[in-house]
Design an enzyme around this catalytic site. Structure first.
Site, short mmCIF file in Angstrom:
data_model
loop_
_atom_site.label_atom_id
_atom_site.label_comp_id
_atom_site.label_asym_id
_atom_site.label_seq_id
_atom_site.Cartn_x
_atom_site.Cartn_y
_atom_site.Cartn_z
N GLY A 8 0.75 -1.36 -0.05
CA GLY A 8 -0.18 0.07 -0.22
C GLY A 8 0.77 1.35 -0.08
O GLY A 8 0.32 2.49 -0.24
N CYS A 62 -26.25 -10.44 -19.60
CA CYS A 62 -25.58 -10.07 -20.79
C CYS A 62 -26.15 -10.70 -22.08
O CYS A 62 -26.67 -11.67 -21.90
CB CYS A 62 -23.93 -10.82 -21.04
SG CYS A 62 -23.15 -10.65 -22.28
N CYS A 87 -23.86 -13.80 -23.72
CA CYS A 87 -23.77 -15.08 -23.03
C CYS A 87 -24.89 -15.34 -21.92
O CYS A 87 -24.70 -16.34 -21.39
CB CYS A 87 -22.35 -14.85 -22.33
SG CYS A 87 -22.23 -13.94 -20.73
N CYS A 89 -21.27 -8.01 -21.18
CA CYS A 89 -20.24 -8.17 -20.33
C CYS A 89 -19.04 -7.56 -20.58
O CYS A 89 -18.52 -7.21 -21.61
CB CYS A 89 -19.69 -9.81 -20.51
SG CYS A 89 -20.44 -11.03 -19.62
N CYS A 115 -16.69 -13.62 -21.38
CA CYS A 115 -18.05 -13.87 -22.20
C CYS A 115 -17.78 -14.82 -23.35
O CYS A 115 -18.74 -15.48 -23.31
CB CYS A 115 -18.52 -12.32 -22.76
SG CYS A 115 -19.77 -12.12 -23.40
#
Length: 286
Positions: free
Chosen positions: A34, A244, A247, A269, A275
């Protein structure tokens, strides 16, 4: 492969000293999860703001045995993704792919692939603004002091003001998160939908900001906790009732688009590779 370009430029474009310096910065970033490690950002044949930080990390890490995937907002065929992939391939001898599972290094902008990262994979994220405190403090010297003292009261106040004004936290992309219970990071402009993927992940996440000259990291098996209040918990984007159009998926991040012919609003997607695999599996079953 353009062998003339290979002879003109050093392997992976950058000189060896630059790549060593970037790798040292990346190692320090991994050692202090971080923490924003400064580095001497180099000039590249793409404009700053188009992924120079992520590209420098990729060029410094890539080797002959690697396989590279580059995506932009989940898409493999966007201009930014294709251009970066062509540059890396022209200056190395590596192979490229659109398959997230085949890649050893994945460079991305705005999205994390739906497929979970493995231990042998590195995800490099392009970051336009690495400083999470920039929302509340414009001075670089002051943000460094706040991080050193772990004084994050200002960002908590920013979240509280959102709740008072709007009834919820309105930050979408760049949602701040606490890494390893020490530093708050800006996880690149990924949607909130992707943020939980960073927590206790198996793979290594590296963040590169070329304009701001910063590198930071989320090592494997590290706690990444989105900032939230007990009575206003963290929430991801919702897509209830949407699927979607290609798909039929309902559990992925969906882009809202409009059909060119009918003007109808549809969903698709964001992760084109995921996808495609779903459609192939569906066709094989049928």
């Amino acid at each position: 492969m353009d062998f003339q370009l290979l002879q003109t430029y050093n392997y992976a474009f950058l000189d060896e000293g630059s790549k060593r310096e970037i790798r040292r910065a990346a190692l320090k970033a991994v050692a202090i999860p971080g923490y924003q490690v400064p580095f001497a950002s180099r000039e590249l044949p793409i404009g700053r703001g188009w992924g120079t930080g992520g590209l420098q990390l990729t060029l410094s890490l890539i080797g002959d045995g690697d396989c590279l995937k580059v995506i932009d907002q989940g898409h493999d065929d966007s201009v930014n993704a294709v251009s970066i992939k062509k540059l890396v391939k022209a200056c190395t001898q590596i192979t490229t792919t659109t398959d997230s599972e085949q890649a050893s290094i994945i460079q991305t902008r705005h999205r994390i692939p739906e497929a979970a990262l493995r231990q042998d994979q590195i995800l490099v994220l392009q970051v336009p603004e690495p400083e999470p405190l920039r929302r509340v403090e414009p001075r670089e010297q002051e943000t460094k002091r706040l991080h050193a003292e772990m004084d994050y009261s200002s960002i908590w106040l920013r979240l509280y003001e959102d709740i008072v004004k709007w009834g919820k936290i309105t930050i979408g992309p760049d949602y701040p998160a606490m890494v390893n219970h020490r530093y708050i990071i800006n996880p690149s402009p990924i949607p909130r939908f992707d943020l939980p993927k960073l927590n206790q992940a198996e793979g290594l996440y590296l963040f590169g900001a070329g304009r701001e000259k910063k590198i930071y990291a989320v090592p494997p098996y590290t706690d990444v906790i989105p900032l939230a209040f007990e009575d206003y918990p963290f929430e991801t984007e919702h897509f209830e009732g949407c699927r979607c159009r290609l798909c039929g998926g309902t559990d992925t991040f969906l882009d809202e688009i409009y059909d060119e012919q009918t003007g109808e609003k549809v969903y698709q997607c964001s992760d084109t590779d995921n996808c495609r695999k779903r459609r192939e599996r569906r066709h094989s079953i049928e």
